[in-house]
Design a protein around this motif. Sequence first.
Motif, PDB file in Angstrom:
ATOM      1  N   GLU A 230      29.604   1.840  19.535  1.00 50.79           N
ATOM      2  CA  GLU A 230      29.076   1.204  18.305  1.00 50.79           C
ATOM      3  C   GLU A 230      27.754   0.239  18.288  1.00 50.79           C
ATOM      4  O   GLU A 230      27.973  -0.502  19.072  1.00 50.79           O
ATOM      5  N   PHE A 231      26.928   0.701  17.845  1.00 51.82           N
ATOM      6  CA  PHE A 231      25.532   0.149  18.343  1.00 51.82           C
ATOM      7  C   PHE A 231      25.336  -0.892  16.998  1.00 51.82           C
ATOM      8  O   PHE A 231      25.534  -0.591  15.945  1.00 51.82           O
ATOM      9  N   ARG A 232      25.171  -2.179  17.450  1.00 47.26           N
ATOM     10  CA  ARG A 232      25.069  -3.266  16.489  1.00 47.26           C
ATOM     11  C   ARG A 232      23.486  -3.801  16.644  1.00 47.26           C
ATOM     12  O   ARG A 232      23.202  -4.086  17.810  1.00 47.26           O
ATOM     13  N   TYR A 233      22.904  -4.033  15.620  1.00 45.46           N
ATOM     14  CA  TYR A 233      21.555  -4.738  15.622  1.00 45.46           C
ATOM     15  C   TYR A 233      21.488  -5.635  14.561  1.00 45.46           C
ATOM     16  O   TYR A 233      21.840  -5.619  13.528  1.00 45.46           O
ATOM     17  N   THR A 234      20.529  -6.700  14.936  1.00 41.90           N
ATOM     18  CA  THR A 234      20.078  -7.798  13.869  1.00 41.90           C
ATOM     19  C   THR A 234      18.733  -7.697  14.253  1.00 41.90           C
ATOM     20  O   THR A 234      18.030  -8.458  14.987  1.00 41.90           O
ATOM     21  N   ALA A 235      17.892  -7.541  12.950  1.00 43.66           N
ATOM     22  CA  ALA A 235      16.331  -7.787  12.980  1.00 43.66           C
ATOM     23  C   ALA A 235      16.021  -8.932  12.090  1.00 43.66           C
ATOM     24  O   ALA A 235      16.329  -8.948  10.894  1.00 43.66           O
ATOM     25  N   THR A 236      15.578 -10.257  12.700  1.00 36.63           N
ATOM     26  CA  THR A 236      15.048 -11.160  12.042  1.00 36.63           C
ATOM     27  C   THR A 236      13.760 -11.165  11.424  1.00 36.63           C
ATOM     28  O   THR A 236      12.706 -10.826  11.955  1.00 36.63           O
ATOM     29  N   ASN A 237      13.620 -11.644  10.043  1.00 36.35           N
ATOM     30  CA  ASN A 237      12.552 -11.552   9.248  1.00 36.35           C
ATOM     31  C   ASN A 237      11.688 -10.058   9.226  1.00 36.35           C
ATOM     32  O   ASN A 237      10.736 -10.114   9.798  1.00 36.35           O
ATOM     33  N   TYR A 238      12.402  -9.078   8.995  1.00 36.69           N
ATOM     34  CA  TYR A 238      11.981  -7.681   9.101  1.00 36.69           C
ATOM     35  C   TYR A 238      11.173  -7.605   7.887  1.00 36.69           C
ATOM     36  O   TYR A 238      11.380  -7.769   6.631  1.00 36.69           O
ATOM     37  N   VAL A 239       9.753  -6.810   8.255  1.00 35.22           N
ATOM     38  CA  VAL A 239       9.030  -6.729   7.074  1.00 35.22           C
ATOM     39  C   VAL A 239       8.611  -5.050   7.338  1.00 35.22           C
ATOM     40  O   VAL A 239       8.037  -4.940   8.232  1.00 35.22           O
ATOM     41  N   GLU A 240       8.458  -4.470   6.241  1.00 35.54           N
ATOM     42  CA  GLU A 240       7.906  -3.235   6.295  1.00 35.54           C
ATOM     43  C   GLU A 240       6.767  -3.150   5.212  1.00 35.54           C
ATOM     44  O   GLU A 240       7.127  -3.278   4.130  1.00 35.54           O
ATOM     45  N   LYS A 241       5.651  -2.444   5.684  1.00 34.27           N
ATOM     46  CA  LYS A 241       4.452  -2.441   4.801  1.00 34.27           C
ATOM     47  C   LYS A 241       4.274  -0.772   4.511  1.00 34.27           C
ATOM     48  O   LYS A 241       4.436  -0.280   5.569  1.00 34.27           O
ATOM     49  N   GLN A 242       4.024  -0.286   3.340  1.00 34.86           N
ATOM     50  CA  GLN A 242       3.582   0.870   2.937  1.00 34.86           C
ATOM     51  C   GLN A 242       2.325   1.091   2.500  1.00 34.86           C
ATOM     52  O   GLN A 242       1.790   0.226   1.598  1.00 34.86           O
ATOM     53  N   HIS A 243       1.790   1.862   2.727  1.00 32.53           N
ATOM     54  CA  HIS A 243       0.121   2.189   2.517  1.00 32.53           C
ATOM     55  C   HIS A 243      -0.006   3.740   1.826  1.00 32.53           C
ATOM     56  O   HIS A 243       0.350   4.671   2.641  1.00 32.53           O
ATOM     57  N   LEU A 244      -0.405   3.967   0.517  1.00 36.88           N
ATOM     58  CA  LEU A 244      -0.426   5.295  -0.006  1.00 36.88           C
ATOM     59  C   LEU A 244      -1.680   5.541  -0.566  1.00 36.88           C
ATOM     60  O   LEU A 244      -2.350   4.670  -1.201  1.00 36.88           O
ATOM     61  N   LYS A 245      -2.254   6.671  -0.513  1.00 34.92           N
ATOM     62  CA  LYS A 245      -3.516   7.117  -0.925  1.00 34.92           C
ATOM     63  C   LYS A 245      -3.370   8.301  -1.817  1.00 34.92           C
ATOM     64  O   LYS A 245      -2.667   9.152  -1.488  1.00 34.92           O
ATOM     65  N   TYR A 246      -4.237   8.275  -2.934  1.00 29.29           N
ATOM     66  CA  TYR A 246      -3.913   9.270  -3.801  1.00 29.29           C
ATOM     67  C   TYR A 246      -5.406   9.768  -4.340  1.00 29.29           C
ATOM     68  O   TYR A 246      -6.204   9.004  -4.632  1.00 29.29           O
ATOM     69  N   ALA A 247      -5.718  11.008  -4.664  1.00 25.49           N
ATOM     70  CA  ALA A 247      -6.794  11.447  -5.416  1.00 25.49           C
ATOM     71  C   ALA A 247      -6.441  11.701  -6.785  1.00 25.49           C
ATOM     72  O   ALA A 247      -5.263  12.357  -7.041  1.00 25.49           O
ATOM     73  N   THR A 248      -6.814  10.982  -7.662  1.00 20.47           N
ATOM     74  CA  THR A 248      -6.150  10.572  -8.856  1.00 20.47           C
ATOM     75  C   THR A 248      -6.890  11.210 -10.264  1.00 20.47           C
ATOM     76  O   THR A 248      -8.229  11.380 -10.211  1.00 20.47           O
ATOM     77  N   ILE A 249      -6.577  12.152 -10.979  1.00 24.84           N
ATOM     78  CA  ILE A 249      -7.044  12.710 -12.139  1.00 24.84           C
ATOM     79  C   ILE A 249      -6.606  12.089 -13.279  1.00 24.84           C
ATOM     80  O   ILE A 249      -5.316  12.508 -13.822  1.00 24.84           O
ATOM     81  N   PRO A 250      -7.379  11.092 -14.087  1.00 25.84           N
ATOM     82  CA  PRO A 250      -7.005  10.633 -15.224  1.00 25.84           C
ATOM     83  C   PRO A 250      -7.451  11.558 -16.500  1.00 25.84           C
ATOM     84  O   PRO A 250      -8.484  11.904 -16.390  1.00 25.84           O
ATOM     85  N   ILE A 251      -6.322  11.595 -17.329  1.00 26.60           N
ATOM     86  CA  ILE A 251      -6.545  12.228 -18.727  1.00 26.60           C
ATOM     87  C   ILE A 251      -6.391  11.623 -19.806  1.00 26.60           C
ATOM     88  O   ILE A 251      -5.144  11.182 -19.719  1.00 26.60           O
ATOM     89  N   SER A 252      -7.264  11.292 -20.690  1.00 25.09           N
ATOM     90  CA  SER A 252      -7.077  10.121 -21.526  1.00 25.09           C
ATOM     91  C   SER A 252      -7.617  10.764 -22.912  1.00 25.09           C
ATOM     92  O   SER A 252      -8.423  11.547 -23.156  1.00 25.09           O
ATOM     93  N   ILE A 253      -7.235   9.986 -24.278  1.00 29.28           N
ATOM     94  CA  ILE A 253      -7.774  10.022 -25.343  1.00 29.28           C
ATOM     95  C   ILE A 253      -8.146   8.560 -25.692  1.00 29.28           C
ATOM     96  O   ILE A 253      -7.427   7.805 -25.639  1.00 29.28           O
ATOM     97  N   ARG A 254      -9.448   8.650 -26.240  1.00 29.36           N
ATOM     98  CA  ARG A 254     -10.033   7.290 -26.570  1.00 29.36           C
ATOM     99  C   ARG A 254     -10.634   7.078 -27.986  1.00 29.36           C
ATOM    100  O   ARG A 254     -11.116   8.280 -28.680  1.00 29.36           O
ATOM    101  N   TYR A 255     -10.284   6.012 -28.467  1.00 31.46           N
ATOM    102  CA  TYR A 255     -10.706   5.757 -29.893  1.00 31.46           C
ATOM    103  C   TYR A 255     -11.675   4.580 -29.692  1.00 31.46           C
ATOM    104  O   TYR A 255     -11.346   3.652 -29.207  1.00 31.46           O
ATOM    105  N   MET A 256     -12.871   4.932 -30.610  1.00 32.33           N
ATOM    106  CA  MET A 256     -13.814   3.817 -30.573  1.00 32.33           C
ATOM    107  C   MET A 256     -14.344   3.688 -31.828  1.00 32.33           C
ATOM    108  O   MET A 256     -14.659   4.330 -32.561  1.00 32.33           O
ATOM    109  N   THR A 257     -14.477   2.306 -32.313  1.00 32.43           N
ATOM    110  CA  THR A 257     -15.103   2.111 -33.726  1.00 32.43           C
ATOM    111  C   THR A 257     -16.613   2.094 -33.462  1.00 32.43           C
ATOM    112  O   THR A 257     -17.218   2.252 -32.559  1.00 32.43           O
ATOM    113  N   SER A 258     -17.226   2.057 -34.685  1.00 35.04           N
ATOM    114  CA  SER A 258     -18.700   2.352 -34.846  1.00 35.04           C
ATOM    115  C   SER A 258     -19.515   0.737 -34.578  1.00 35.04           C
ATOM    116  O   SER A 258     -18.565  -0.409 -34.906  1.00 35.04           O
TER     117      SER A 258
END
Length: 217
Positions: free
Chosen positions: A34-62
Amino acid sequence: LGLAAQYTSFEGRASIANLQDAYSTTDSEGEDFEFRYTATNYVEKQHLKYATIPISIRYMTSGRTARFYAATGFNIGFNIGAKYEAAADRLVTSGYYEQYNVELKDPKFMGFGDFDYSTGKKELKVKNSYALHLESGIRFPIENGTFYQVGVYLDYGLNDLNEEKGTENAIDYNTQEPTAFIPNSLFKATRKSDGMPYIEEVKTLSFGIKIQYGLGF
């Protein structure tokens, strides 16, 4: 109705004061233990990148001096790259051999002892993103058909991005090279002690102030 394209990046972080677990595996001599372990102050960071297409409907006053606007819609993000990296202040490991009723806390060449732990950047699989977009603000016409506008926005993720859900160990024992532990992202890792995943769901969330200068009316 508006259609555009943009680049979006997200940063995630998961921290656990004491990441510990135990599971059955085999050493380099074919002995079960049985393998036993303890990692003290464990931190994982994730970095995500996206090409994004926004589709929106806009209302504007005069108005000639200022115009209020409000917009709603969806952002569709296509994954173009995702990585993670993890580190701990200290990794302490041991091996319990039930057949001999003994727990080995060394030697290090067997992967038992006190180690430094850092993974460097590793590839991470994530799904495409779908988010609800809300925005409102004020547009100020300038001259010659130009304008600037100031607004606030909220992009709320609608789907779970985690594509790698599984039952991996956060830190895998390497039978072939015991001192080179095999890291797995918390995205796909599960505690063997209780069968619970470290991360249930992953969604994006972004908000802020948007300042824009452009052509229009």
